[in-house]
Design an enzyme around this catalytic site. Structure first.
Site, mmCIF file in Angstrom:
data_model
loop_
_atom_site.group_PDB
_atom_site.id
_atom_site.type_symbol
_atom_site.label_atom_id
_atom_site.label_comp_id
_atom_site.label_asym_id
_atom_site.label_seq_id
_atom_site.Cartn_x
_atom_site.Cartn_y
_atom_site.Cartn_z
ATOM 1 N N TYR A 142 -32.584 19.116 -33.600
ATOM 2 C CA TYR A 142 -31.377 18.328 -33.884
ATOM 3 C C TYR A 142 -31.489 17.592 -35.214
ATOM 4 C CZ TYR A 142 -28.980 18.636 -29.335
ATOM 5 O OH TYR A 142 -28.294 19.054 -28.242
ATOM 6 N N LYS A 191 -42.071 25.995 -24.957
ATOM 7 C CA LYS A 191 -42.083 27.456 -25.155
ATOM 8 C C LYS A 191 -43.339 27.784 -25.949
ATOM 9 C CE LYS A 191 -40.060 31.551 -24.836
ATOM 10 N NZ LYS A 191 -39.879 32.247 -23.541
ATOM 11 N N ASP A 223 -37.858 28.983 -20.094
ATOM 12 C CA ASP A 223 -37.084 30.009 -19.376
ATOM 13 C C ASP A 223 -37.413 29.961 -17.889
ATOM 14 O OD1 ASP A 223 -39.650 30.855 -20.087
ATOM 15 O OD2 ASP A 223 -39.069 32.915 -20.560
ATOM 16 N N ASP A 247 -31.462 19.006 -23.590
ATOM 17 C CA ASP A 247 -29.996 19.079 -23.581
ATOM 18 C C ASP A 247 -29.559 20.126 -22.563
ATOM 19 O OD1 ASP A 247 -27.311 18.695 -24.492
ATOM 20 O OD2 ASP A 247 -27.488 20.557 -25.644
ATOM 21 N N ASP A 251 -28.135 19.529 -18.298
ATOM 22 C CA ASP A 251 -26.849 20.012 -17.775
ATOM 23 C C ASP A 251 -27.073 20.825 -16.507
ATOM 24 O OD1 ASP A 251 -25.391 18.895 -19.864
ATOM 25 O OD2 ASP A 251 -24.163 20.693 -20.146
HETATM 26 C C1 IPM Z 1 -25.523 15.456 -24.775
HETATM 27 C C2 IPM Z 1 -24.492 16.146 -25.600
HETATM 28 C C3 IPM Z 1 -24.802 15.872 -27.066
HETATM 29 C C4 IPM Z 1 -26.150 16.470 -27.371
HETATM 30 C C5 IPM Z 1 -23.758 16.375 -28.055
HETATM 31 C C6 IPM Z 1 -22.361 15.935 -27.708
HETATM 32 C C7 IPM Z 1 -24.117 15.968 -29.460
HETATM 33 O O1 IPM Z 1 -24.439 17.493 -25.300
HETATM 34 O O2 IPM Z 1 -25.682 14.230 -24.919
HETATM 35 O O3 IPM Z 1 -26.168 16.121 -23.980
HETATM 36 O O4 IPM Z 1 -26.261 17.675 -27.622
HETATM 37 O O5 IPM Z 1 -27.126 15.719 -27.356
HETATM 38 MG MG MG Z 2 -25.628 18.043 -23.603
#
Ligand code: IPM
Ligand code: MG
Length: 357
Positions: A142, A191, A223, A247, A251
């Site tokens: 990032y 990884k 993975d 990230d 999710d």
């Molecule tokens: C998160 C989001 C952010 C990230 C984006 C919106 C920049 O996906 O906080 O997980 O990738 O960190």
């Molecule tokens: Mg995210």
């Protein structure tokens, strides 16, 4: 006690979920005798529209001077076609970096009353899920060098994944500290079969682990980790990983708990100032319709009470209020199931406030 909170409502559903959360904090203040002073500032798409940039200097200044930051969400269709470095999301990266918030805690907890919303089979989730993803937040791909260059196959673009020993050490230490207060198990995800940065990561995590003999450590390739999260999520306690892998895995971890609309997060640095925000985004498709679930933001405020203000009892009160309202069968649309009572975001906020007394 008095606390100064910088508030960034942001875009999409951000303002409505933040509003409900402020009311909840005010109720906590009334009941427990604290004063929360809110200072609203702009960031994200709305800041681009009003001030020409996603993260105005003034916003960062106000945040730096506050005890904590409460953020709704940033981004939306309207700004989707801007160049990368001008998008609303840059506000998040700027806040994380500017406030030195290198540790992102994303707990994925399956609430008893929401077991039906979990997409995994009951035998896989057993008596519930409680995983804490600890994501490195100010390094890696990032923030590594990025750019373009010409190649034989045309223009190429690159983003560099880079980690220093110090960056890995501090996030690893944070993960072990958290694991100590939980089930004493850290899984470091990398990884290392391919990436040099992952091999450094692994060796540093191993070094730090020696200081925590009471916490067990295992390593997992990313993975495999993404597969194990749906195959056998109960094997995890604390997952520590890089910015990018975190990230993605957070999710996934959030979805196995049923709804991303339920999950809070805390971003912490060396001192206690923290930024608290829901894991979900700005959901522009449902903005302004009172459909958004404010629970993730309200639970983020609970994390603020616990981690930055050291108010354990108050944090418990908020979390218990949420559980209570769920047990009374109230649901926003995102977590609705048969036989439950559908309510809007405002009503959900009100019900939660009523439980804090
Ligand atoms: C998160 C989001 C952010 C990230 C984006 C919106 C920049 O996906 O906080 O997980 O990738 O960190
Ligand atoms: Mg995210």
């Amino acid at each position: 006690m008095n606390f100064n909170i910088a508030v960034i409502p942001g875009d999409g559903i951000g303002p409505e979920i933040v509003e409900q959360t402020k009311y909840v904090l005010e109720k906590v203040g009334d009941v427990y005798g604290h004063k929360f002073q809110f200072t609203e500032v702009l960031a994200g798409g709305c800041a681009i529209d009003k001030m020409g940039e996603a993260l105005p200097a003034e916003t960062l200044e106000v945040c730096k001077k506050s005890d904590a930051v409460l953020l709704g969400a940033v981004g939306g269709y309207k700004w989707d076609n801007l160049p990368g470095n001008q998008r609303p999301e840059q506000a998040l990266l700027g806040l994380r970096k500017g406030l030195g918030l290198y540790a992102n805690l994303r707990p994925a907890i399956l609430f008893d009353d929401l077991k039906d919303a979990c997409p995994l089979k009951p035998e896989i989730i057993g008596d519930g899920l409680d995983i804490c993803v600890v994501r490195e937040l100010t390094g890696g791909i990032y923030f590594g060098e990025k750019g373009f260059k010409e190649t034989e196959l045309g223009k190429a673009a690159y983003d560099v994944e880079i980690y220093s020993e110090g960056e890995v050490e501090r996030i690893a230490r944070r993960a072990f500290e958290i694991a100590r207060k939980r089930n004493k198990k850290v899984t470091s995800v990398d990884k290392a079969n391919i990436l040099e940065s992952s091999r450094l990561w692994r060796s540093v995590v191993e070094k730090v682990a020696k200081e925590y003999p009471d916490v067990s450590l295992n390593h997992m390739y990313v993975d495999n980790a993404s597969m194990q999260l749906v195959r056998n999520p109960k094997q995890f306690d604390v997952i520590v990983t890089s910015n990018m892998f975190g990230d993605i895995l957070s999710d996934e971890a959030s979805m196995i708990t049923g709804s991303i609309g339920m999950l809070p997060s805390a971003s912490l640095g060396e001192d206690n100032i923290g930024l608290y925000e829901p894991v979900h985004g700005s959901a522009p498709d449902i903005a302004g319709q009172d459909k958004a679930n404010p629970i993730a933001t309200i639970l983020s405020a609970a994390m603020m009470l616990r981690y930055t203000f050291d108010l354990e009892e108050e944090a418990d009160a908020v979390e218990n209020a949420v559980k209570k309202v769920l047990s009374q069968n109230y649901r926003t649309e995102d977590i609705m199931s048969e036989g439950m009572i559908l309510v809007g975001g405002k009503k959900m906020g009100e019900l939660i406030r009523e439980q804090i007394s």
